[in-house]
Design a protein around this motif. Structure first.
Motif, short mmCIF file in Angstrom:
data_model
loop_
_atom_site.label_atom_id
_atom_site.label_comp_id
_atom_site.label_asym_id
_atom_site.label_seq_id
_atom_site.Cartn_x
_atom_site.Cartn_y
_atom_site.Cartn_z
N ASN A 264 47.17 48.52 -15.30
CA ASN A 264 45.81 48.50 -15.85
C ASN A 264 45.54 49.71 -16.74
O ASN A 264 44.88 49.60 -17.77
N ILE A 265 46.07 50.87 -16.33
CA ILE A 265 45.92 52.08 -17.16
C ILE A 265 46.70 51.92 -18.46
O ILE A 265 46.23 52.28 -19.55
N TRP A 266 47.91 51.36 -18.35
CA TRP A 266 48.77 51.14 -19.53
C TRP A 266 48.05 50.23 -20.54
O TRP A 266 48.09 50.48 -21.75
N LYS A 267 47.40 49.16 -20.07
CA LYS A 267 46.70 48.22 -20.96
C LYS A 267 45.59 48.91 -21.76
O LYS A 267 45.35 48.59 -22.91
N ARG A 268 44.92 49.86 -21.10
CA ARG A 268 43.76 50.49 -21.72
C ARG A 268 44.10 51.77 -22.49
O ARG A 268 43.23 52.38 -23.10
N SER A 269 45.36 52.17 -22.41
CA SER A 269 45.76 53.39 -23.12
C SER A 269 45.98 53.08 -24.61
O SER A 269 46.50 52.02 -24.97
N THR A 270 45.59 54.04 -25.47
CA THR A 270 45.75 53.86 -26.92
C THR A 270 46.83 54.75 -27.50
O THR A 270 47.30 54.53 -28.61
N ASP A 271 47.23 55.77 -26.74
CA ASP A 271 48.26 56.70 -27.20
C ASP A 271 49.64 56.14 -26.87
O ASP A 271 49.94 55.86 -25.69
N GLU A 272 50.48 56.00 -27.87
CA GLU A 272 51.81 55.40 -27.67
C GLU A 272 52.69 56.24 -26.76
O GLU A 272 53.46 55.71 -25.95
N THR A 273 52.60 57.56 -26.88
CA THR A 273 53.40 58.45 -26.02
C THR A 273 52.98 58.28 -24.58
O THR A 273 53.83 58.20 -23.66
N GLU A 274 51.66 58.23 -24.36
CA GLU A 274 51.14 58.05 -23.00
C GLU A 274 51.54 56.68 -22.46
O GLU A 274 51.92 56.55 -21.29
N LYS A 275 51.48 55.65 -23.30
CA LYS A 275 51.88 54.30 -22.87
C LYS A 275 53.34 54.27 -22.43
O LYS A 275 53.69 53.64 -21.43
N GLY A 276 54.18 54.97 -23.19
CA GLY A 276 55.60 55.03 -22.83
C GLY A 276 55.82 55.70 -21.49
O GLY A 276 56.64 55.25 -20.68
#
Length: 380
Positions: free
Chosen positions: A137-149
């Protein structure tokens, strides 16, 4: 925590001193501490972001801090102890003093919401399986690509941790089950099984088959099917309990005089929760299983269906035949078995046929692999 802290209080007043806190609750205190620390840090970050609109929502450092090591590892320790804790709790619940502690001191507490200790002990296992959903759920709402990775890699790490844990739990569960079976299954000496074999007293000690008890200790052995059936003998019908393993079938006679072998009250015997309800009930009643004949290897087992018309004379229903052959294809034992229902009979026959097929396929593969010659080196 209500159950754990109440037990600590009682033990400080010299009650229930023999109850092992670790065996019941494992590292629950450490798990609570780390889980609470994770929640506090998580919500403090949210609170800071809300109060300071220019402050970025930095979840990555928090998630890395807890999911990299501490949180999952602490959960693993607790979960690996869970089966043992349920087993230990089952034993303790037979005691009157422990029953008073559970019902009057703990279960009546409003905070328990009528939940009992077994229902509460499983909660951390459910919590662990929800962490990948949280991370997703956090991954879906994240906009930063580094953070998503980073979040994706942590999610994969937690999922792998759960898969590894499932394997460990299954192994421990199987280990506990087989340890209980070793206590329940009695292996009589060859001269007790068959009166044709005469052995003088002075030779019995050197011929004792103690190694039989270690047959069930193999780490690769699995119990695939079990249940109560009726064995037709020449003058009577005998209650038997069959254990179908992945490499042999074991036929045992049902006995009820536990004191003959154990000497203790059968109702106090701890019962492994992973055993079938039928066998659990049977053990609590003081039952044990005496091996009727030697184990039947699956590559020496012949299964035959018996049509109803052929057994009407003997008043048998739902019958099938198991034939034990030696390595020279000679029949050395025959067992005419009766299932309680036609459905149970079909289930047994299907399970035996499937297990024999899997066993044969597995060993044919091993043989073909053993006879394969290695590829010749180009340097020869």
């Amino acid at each position: 925590k209500i159950f754990m802290n109440t037990l600590k209080y009682l033990q400080s007043n010299e009650f229930l001193l023999d109850v092992d806190l670790w065996r019941l609750f494992a590292n629950l205190e450490e798990l609570n501490k780390i889980s609470l620390s994770f929640l506090k840090t998580f919500f403090e970050s949210v609170k800071e972001h809300v109060s300071k609109s220019d402050s970025p929502m930095d979840f990555s450092s928090i998630l890395r801090m807890f999911f990299q090591d501490d949180l999952c590892q602490t959960h693993q320790i607790y979960c690996l102890n869970y089966t043992s804790a349920v087993f230990y709790l089952e034993k303790l619940r037979q005691r009157e003093d422990f029953g008073i502690y559970l019902k009057q001191w703990c279960e009546q507490n409003e905070q328990c919401k009528r939940l009992r200790l077994p229902e509460l002990l499983v909660a951390p296992l459910h919590r662990l399986t929800r962490y990948p959903l949280l991370l997703n759920n956090i991954w879906k709402r994240s906009t930063d690509e580094t953070e998503k990775g980073l979040i994706q890699s942590l999610k994969e790490k937690v999922e792998k941790s759960i898969w590894d844990l499932e394997g460990k739990v299954k192994w421990l569960d199987n280990f506990q089950k087989f340890r209980q079976l070793q206590e329940v299954i009695i292996w009589p000496q060859v001269w007790d099984r068959d009166k044709r074999f005469f052995v003088p007293e002075f030779l019995k000690q050197s011929l004792r088959e103690n190694s039989n008890e270690n047959i069930l200790s193999s780490a690769n052995r699995l119990l695939l099917h079990e249940g109560r059936l009726t064995l037709a003998e020449s003058t009577r019908l005998l209650d038997v309990y069959l254990f179908l393993f992945n490499d042999f079938l074991l036929i045992t006679k049902i006995k009820r005089n536990r004191k003959k072998h154990g000497g203790s009250d059968a109702s106090l015997i701890p019962v492994c929760p992973s055993l079938t309800p039928e066998l659990q009930s049977f053990i609590r009643e003081g039952g044990f299983c005496t091996v009727l004949d030697q184990p039947i290897p699956l590559d020496r087992l012949i299964l035959k269906n018996i049509e109803p018309i052929h057994v009407t004379v003997f008043s048998l229903r739902n019958a099938f035949l198991i034939q034990h052959e030696n390595r020279y294809q000679q029949c050395i034992a025959v067992f005419l078995l009766q299932a309680p229902t036609e459905t149970a009979k079909k289930a047994w026959m299907s399970q035996i046929e499937m297990t024999i097929s899997n066993y044969t396929t597995q060993h044919e593969t091993k043989k073909s692999t053993a006879f394969c010659f290695p590829v010749e080196s180009s340097e020869i």
